[in-house]
Design an enzyme around this catalytic site. Structure first.
Site, PDB file in Angstrom:
ATOM      1  CG  ASN A   1      -1.692   1.204   1.467  1.00  0.00           C
ATOM      2  OD1 ASN A   1      -1.790   2.051   0.584  1.00  0.00           O
ATOM      3  ND2 ASN A   1      -2.288   1.337   2.647  1.00  0.00           N
ATOM      4  CD1 TRP A   2       3.042   0.837  -3.204  1.00  0.00           C
ATOM      5  CD2 TRP A   2       3.566   2.293  -4.831  1.00  0.00           C
ATOM      6  NE1 TRP A   2       3.724   0.152  -4.191  1.00  0.00           N
ATOM      7  CE2 TRP A   2       4.054   1.019  -5.202  1.00  0.00           C
ATOM      8  CE3 TRP A   2       3.766   3.370  -5.708  1.00  0.00           C
ATOM      9  CZ2 TRP A   2       4.738   0.799  -6.402  1.00  0.00           C
ATOM     10  CZ3 TRP A   2       4.441   3.142  -6.901  1.00  0.00           C
ATOM     11  CH2 TRP A   2       4.929   1.878  -7.234  1.00  0.00           C
ATOM     12  CE  LYS A   3      -0.110   3.236   4.742  1.00  0.00           C
ATOM     13  NZ  LYS A   3      -0.079   3.335   6.188  1.00  0.00           N
TER      14      LYS A   3
ATOM     15  CG  HIS B   1      -5.806   1.850   5.097  1.00  0.00           C
ATOM     16  ND1 HIS B   1      -5.394   2.834   5.964  1.00  0.00           N
ATOM     17  CD2 HIS B   1      -4.779   0.968   4.995  1.00  0.00           C
ATOM     18  CE1 HIS B   1      -4.157   2.548   6.369  1.00  0.00           C
ATOM     19  NE2 HIS B   1      -3.767   1.432   5.795  1.00  0.00           N
TER      20      HIS B   1
ATOM     21  CD  GLU C   1      -2.964   5.474   6.721  1.00  0.00           C
ATOM     22  OE1 GLU C   1      -2.899   5.516   5.476  1.00  0.00           O
ATOM     23  OE2 GLU C   1      -2.082   4.959   7.430  1.00  0.00           O
TER      24      GLU C   1
ATOM     25  CD  GLU D   1      -3.489  -2.560   7.280  1.00  0.00           C
ATOM     26  OE1 GLU D   1      -2.353  -2.719   6.838  1.00  0.00           O
ATOM     27  OE2 GLU D   1      -4.185  -1.577   7.004  1.00  0.00           O
TER      28      GLU D   1
ATOM     29  N   GLY E   1       2.404   2.244  10.815  1.00  0.00           N
ATOM     30  CA  GLY E   1       3.343   3.347  10.654  1.00  0.00           C
ATOM     31  C   GLY E   1       4.019   3.773  11.951  1.00  0.00           C
TER      32      GLY E   1
ATOM     33  CB  SER F   1       5.184  -1.789  12.050  1.00  0.00           C
ATOM     34  OG  SER F   1       4.734  -0.466  12.314  1.00  0.00           O
TER      35      SER F   1
ATOM     36  N   GLY G   1       2.889  -1.124   4.350  1.00  0.00           N
ATOM     37  CA  GLY G   1       2.927   0.310   4.037  1.00  0.00           C
ATOM     38  C   GLY G   1       4.356   0.760   3.817  1.00  0.00           C
ATOM     39  N   GLY G   2       4.955   1.350   4.844  1.00  0.00           N
ATOM     40  CA  GLY G   2       6.294   1.934   4.742  1.00  0.00           C
ATOM     41  C   GLY G   2       7.328   1.066   4.033  1.00  0.00           C
TER      42      GLY G   2
HETATM   43  P1  PGA Z   1       2.794   0.284   7.715  1.00  0.00           P
HETATM   44  O1  PGA Z   1       1.342   0.496   7.040  1.00  0.00           O
HETATM   45  O2  PGA Z   1       3.371  -0.975   7.149  1.00  0.00           O
HETATM   46  O3  PGA Z   1       3.588   1.513   7.316  1.00  0.00           O
HETATM   47  O4  PGA Z   1       2.578   0.194   9.189  1.00  0.00           O
HETATM   48  C1  PGA Z   1       0.499  -0.594   6.802  1.00  0.00           C
HETATM   49  C2  PGA Z   1      -0.801  -0.097   6.206  1.00  0.00           C
HETATM   50  O5  PGA Z   1      -1.265   0.986   6.576  1.00  0.00           O
HETATM   51  O6  PGA Z   1      -1.410  -0.776   5.368  1.00  0.00           O
END
Ligand code: PGA
Length: 251
Positions: free
Chosen positions: A9-11, A96, A98, A168, A174, A214, A235-236
């Site tokens: 997930n590149w966000k 998600h 967010e 998640e 994050g 994470s 994500g990251g």
């Molecule tokens: P993260 O994000 O790996 O940076 O914690 C995961 C996500 O939000 O899907």
């Protein structure tokens, strides 16, 4: 045996040029990996069409990070399921945390999006998970159960088989605070139990349940070796070739 599915997930990261270079790095790296892992990348909308051309004839599948549930019309700033299909998306991340916390999406909005995605031939990656406050109050299972039941309302068995669930925990996204393998497995097993209650157990046993929050190459092996953890939503660590490939190698 369920296959492992790793999705990135590149966000809101990477412009078009940066996207092209990340995708070519991933493709090159995957050439030397004999992998029966399914790999999905979810770049921002602005990179989707180019990404779709670049991943053609590779193992990499394409997904979007969100969509709106209406077909078309006066919804400034939104993107429809058929638009995503038209640029080659197979998957779409829905619900998600967010989207839920920053953009106010509710279980019922997410349910509408899931139905629209399925009706349009997109495969949802449906995200659920509790906040730190909810975990500390001891209501993790209530929250996750509500999200599953409301998010999947009126989804029939055949459509359920097309959905990936991503657990998640919001406190792990994050933050570098990964859930322990026991904490993650406990909730994954609970989600599978809820799916057995909603669908038959043969269906529930087929559903991919990813962990997200994470995930890094150095914690992926222990998380992914849990019986109910079938992959990761990253994500990251998906924004760098080495760390994304490291997680795929962990499978
Ligand atoms: P993260 O994000 O790996 O940076 O914690 C995961 C996500 O939000 O899907």
């Amino acid at each position: 045996m369920r296959k492992k599915v790793i999705a990135g997930n590149w966000k809101m990261n990477l412009n078009l040029q940066e996207s092209i270079s990340l995708i070519s790095g991933i493709k090159n790296g995957l050439r030397t990996l004999s992998s029966n892992v399914e790999v999905i990348i979810c770049p921002p909308y602005t990179s989707l069409e180019t990404a779709s051309t670049l991943v053609k004839n590779s193992h990499v599948k394409l997904g979007a990070q969100n969509m709106y549930f209406e077909e078309s019309g006066a919804y400034t700033g939104e993107i429809s399921a058929s638009m995503l299909k038209s640029v080659g998306c197979e998957y779409v991340i829905l619900g998600h945390s967010e989207r839920r916390t920053i953009f106010g999406e509710t279980d019922s909005t997410i349910n509408k999006k899931i139905h629209k995605a399925l009706a349009s031939g997109l495969l949802p990656i449906f995200c659920i998970g509790e906040t730190l406050d909810e975990r500390e109050k001891g209501i993790t299972f209530d929250v996750v159960k509500r999200q599953v039941v409301e998010g999947l309302k009126n989804v029939d068995t055949e459509n359920m088989k097309k959905i990936i669930i991503a657990y998640e925990p919001v406190w792990a996204i994050g933050t570098g605070k990964v859930a322990s393998k026991e904490q993650a497995e406990e909730v994954h097993a609970f989600i599978r139990k809820e799916l057995i209650a909603l669908y038959q157990s043969d269906v529930a046993e087929q559903i991919i349940i990813q962990y997200g929050g994470s995930v890094k190459p150095d914690n992926a092996v222990e998380l992914l070796s849990q019986p109910n953890i079938d992959g990761a939503l990253v994500g990251g660590a998906c924004l760098k070739v080495d760390s994304f490939l490291g997680i795929i190698k962990a499978c």
